[in-house]
Design a protein around this motif. Structure first.
Motif, PDB file in Angstrom:
ATOM      1  N   UNK A  21       2.812  19.576  -0.199  1.00 58.74           N
ATOM      2  CA  UNK A  21       1.842  19.960   0.825  1.00 58.74           C
ATOM      3  C   UNK A  21       0.904  20.990   0.217  1.00 58.74           C
ATOM      4  N   UNK A  22      -0.398  20.707   0.286  1.00 62.74           N
ATOM      5  CA  UNK A  22      -1.403  21.665  -0.185  1.00 62.74           C
ATOM      6  C   UNK A  22      -2.077  22.265   1.044  1.00 62.74           C
ATOM      7  N   UNK A  23      -1.853  23.562   1.273  1.00 61.24           N
ATOM      8  CA  UNK A  23      -2.429  24.245   2.417  1.00 61.24           C
ATOM      9  C   UNK A  23      -3.837  24.738   2.080  1.00 61.24           C
ATOM     10  N   UNK A  46       0.848  -1.187   0.000  1.00 59.23           N
ATOM     11  CA  UNK A  46       0.000   0.000   0.000  1.00 59.23           C
ATOM     12  C   UNK A  46       0.886   1.240   0.000  1.00 59.23           C
ATOM     13  N   UNK A  47       0.695   2.102  -0.983  1.00 62.36           N
ATOM     14  CA  UNK A  47       1.472   3.339  -1.077  1.00 62.36           C
ATOM     15  C   UNK A  47       0.544   4.525  -0.861  1.00 62.36           C
ATOM     16  N   UNK A  48       0.745   5.303   0.203  1.00 58.17           N
ATOM     17  CA  UNK A  48      -0.140   6.447   0.452  1.00 58.17           C
ATOM     18  C   UNK A  48       0.028   7.522  -0.629  1.00 58.17           C
ATOM     19  N   UNK A  49      -1.078   7.847  -1.252  1.00 60.50           N
ATOM     20  CA  UNK A  49      -1.050   8.822  -2.349  1.00 60.50           C
ATOM     21  C   UNK A  49      -1.469  10.212  -1.888  1.00 60.50           C
ATOM     22  N   UNK A  50      -2.626  10.299  -1.244  1.00 58.13           N
ATOM     23  CA  UNK A  50      -3.167  11.589  -0.809  1.00 58.13           C
ATOM     24  C   UNK A  50      -3.706  11.452   0.603  1.00 58.13           C
ATOM     25  N   UNK A  51      -3.393  12.424   1.446  1.00 66.09           N
ATOM     26  CA  UNK A  51      -3.954  12.491   2.792  1.00 66.09           C
ATOM     27  C   UNK A  51      -4.682  13.818   2.943  1.00 66.09           C
ATOM     28  N   UNK A  52      -5.853  13.758   3.576  1.00 64.40           N
ATOM     29  CA  UNK A  52      -6.654  14.964   3.806  1.00 64.40           C
ATOM     30  C   UNK A  52      -7.001  15.031   5.284  1.00 64.40           C
ATOM     31  N   UNK A  53      -6.680  16.153   5.929  1.00 64.39           N
ATOM     32  CA  UNK A  53      -6.882  16.232   7.374  1.00 64.39           C
ATOM     33  C   UNK A  53      -8.264  16.721   7.776  1.00 64.39           C
ATOM     34  N   UNK A  54      -8.868  17.590   6.958  1.00 67.16           N
ATOM     35  CA  UNK A  54     -10.038  18.291   7.459  1.00 67.16           C
ATOM     36  C   UNK A  54      -9.628  19.230   8.578  1.00 67.16           C
ATOM     37  N   UNK A  55     -10.604  19.675   9.382  1.00 66.76           N
ATOM     38  CA  UNK A  55     -10.297  20.587  10.484  1.00 66.76           C
ATOM     39  C   UNK A  55      -9.673  19.820  11.642  1.00 66.76           C
ATOM     40  N   UNK A  56      -8.534  20.294  12.119  1.00 66.42           N
ATOM     41  CA  UNK A  56      -7.841  19.581  13.190  1.00 66.42           C
ATOM     42  C   UNK A  56      -6.749  20.457  13.794  1.00 66.42           C
ATOM     43  N   UNK A  59       0.005  15.836   0.940  1.00 67.72           N
ATOM     44  CA  UNK A  59      -0.705  16.098   2.193  1.00 67.72           C
ATOM     45  C   UNK A  59      -1.545  17.352   2.007  1.00 67.72           C
ATOM     46  N   UNK A  60      -2.866  17.200   2.152  1.00 69.26           N
ATOM     47  CA  UNK A  60      -3.773  18.344   2.101  1.00 69.26           C
ATOM     48  C   UNK A  60      -4.156  18.659   3.542  1.00 69.26           C
TER      49      UNK A  60
END
Length: 359
Positions: A318-320, A250-260, A279-280
């Motif tokens: 990193x996408x802010x 498994x290769x992590x492609x995109x991560x999204x945090x939402x509000x945190x 990383x979004x």
């Protein structure tokens, strides 16, 4: 002799940018942007007077200005960013609306007020139940039905599934319409197969109400080390005999945090979010006018915390997102440059919905 040159600006951007781009692909460049007659095609008799009188340089300069104008207009109309081969788009303004779309994976993270271009995404990942992240969900499901698209798959934290079902039932009753979807309660650590080479897993985040982020992984098979030395026919015989000869990677492609808050960055169980290609992450507050403590109390991340934890970041980009509406585009770009100086990852920003200080 007098020569006049009129430059017409490009058409203003359409309301539905994806549809606009789709139509334009089938047009020729000449139809989209008529070009002035090439100077090389001017008769020799005409070229000499132009050159001697300076009109040639005037026309050339005007052509360059027109090209620069069209490029500038295209950049203004641009609705997203290209990050590690992904065309990510959407809107994320703190407290107003968040919906981040990754068309390559046919998914949207949160649904905001249901931007039009989110409707054609088959998967929606809801991070938490604040209205600026989930308010457009009934509209999203209704539009899918209106356009005869297949029912979508919507992922929610298990603790809010029952309430989301009630919300949709209320809209069914009020509107007397069908709202068909597959509502999936996906908990932290669980895995869901989106397609045969793509899966998603939630990870823990920390907001003022229950929340979770999501990591999308690509799936591939890799020959086990103990079989690498074998020849092709030997490997084939093992496969036919029922031996499992590959490992699933498994290769992590995109991560999204939402509000945190920034706590997820220090949680070993959330490590895949920090090693995904992209990383979004939210960065609600950007400067000294708002303290880190204030950000933490309200369940958000301050840019200074991302900089502080930069050593743990292994992402390629990193996408802010989710900037407070108090900021303008120049503030956001300045903040991004501060982070860029601390990390090897490419730092980009999602600024749709924000204005320039000079506009």
């Amino acid at each position: 002799m007098q020569i006049s040159l009129t430059i017409s600006p490009s058409n203003s951007p359409q309301i539905f940018p994806l549809h606009h781009r789709h139509r334009r692909r089938h047009q020729t460049p000449d139809l989209l942007h008529p070009q002035p007659r090439p100077l090389a095609a001017l008769p020799a008799s005409a070229a000499s007077p132009l050159r001697s009188s300076g009109y040639l340089s005037t026309i050339h300069r005007a052509m360059q200005e027109e090209e620069e104008y069209r490029k500038a207009r295209a950049e203004v109309a641009r609705k997203g960013v290209d990050v590690e081969g992904l065309a990510i788009e959407g809107v994320s303004v703190g407290g107003h609306e968040t919906c981040v779309i990754v068309p390559e994976f046919k998914c949207a993270f949160d649904i905001g007020r249901c931007p039009t271009r989110a409707v054609h995404q088959n998967f929606v990942f809801i991070t938490h139940a604040h209205l600026d992240h989930i308010g457009g969900l009934p509209m999203y499901v209704a539009f899918r039905g209106l356009y005869n698209l297949k029912p979508p798959t919507v992922f929610v934290p298990p603790c809010i599934k029952e309430d989301v079902e009630k919300l949709l039932d209320i809209h069914r009753t009020m509107s007397q319409v069908e709202l068909n979807l597959d509502l999936v309660a996906l908990d932290v650590g669980e895995t869901y197969e989106m397609r045969n080479n793509l899966v998603v897993r939630p990870f823990k985040t920390n907001h003022v109400i229950p929340s979770q982020g999501y990591v999308i992984y690509s799936v591939r098979k890799k020959l086990k080390k103990r079989y690498i030395h074998l020849k092709g026919n030997q490997i084939e015989n093992l496969k036919k005999s029922g031996v499992e000869i590959t490992d699933t990677i498994l290769s992590p492609e995109v991560a999204f945090t939402g509000d945190t808050t920034s706590e997820y960055m220090l949680n070993p169980r959330s490590a895949d979010a920090l090693r995904a290609k992209v990383l979004i992450t939210e960065a609600t507050f950007l400067d000294d006018n708002i303290s880190v403590e204030h950000a933490q109390q309200h369940g958000h991340t301050h840019l200074f915390e991302i900089i502080e934890h930069a050593q743990w970041i292994r992402n390629k980009a990193i996408l802010l997102t989710h900037f407070s509406s108090r900021y303008n585009i120049e503030d956001i770009r300045e903040a991004a440059s501060k982070l860029q100086s601390k990390v090897s990852a490419k730092v980009v920003t999602l600024t749709e919905g924000f204005k320039s200080a000079y506009s």
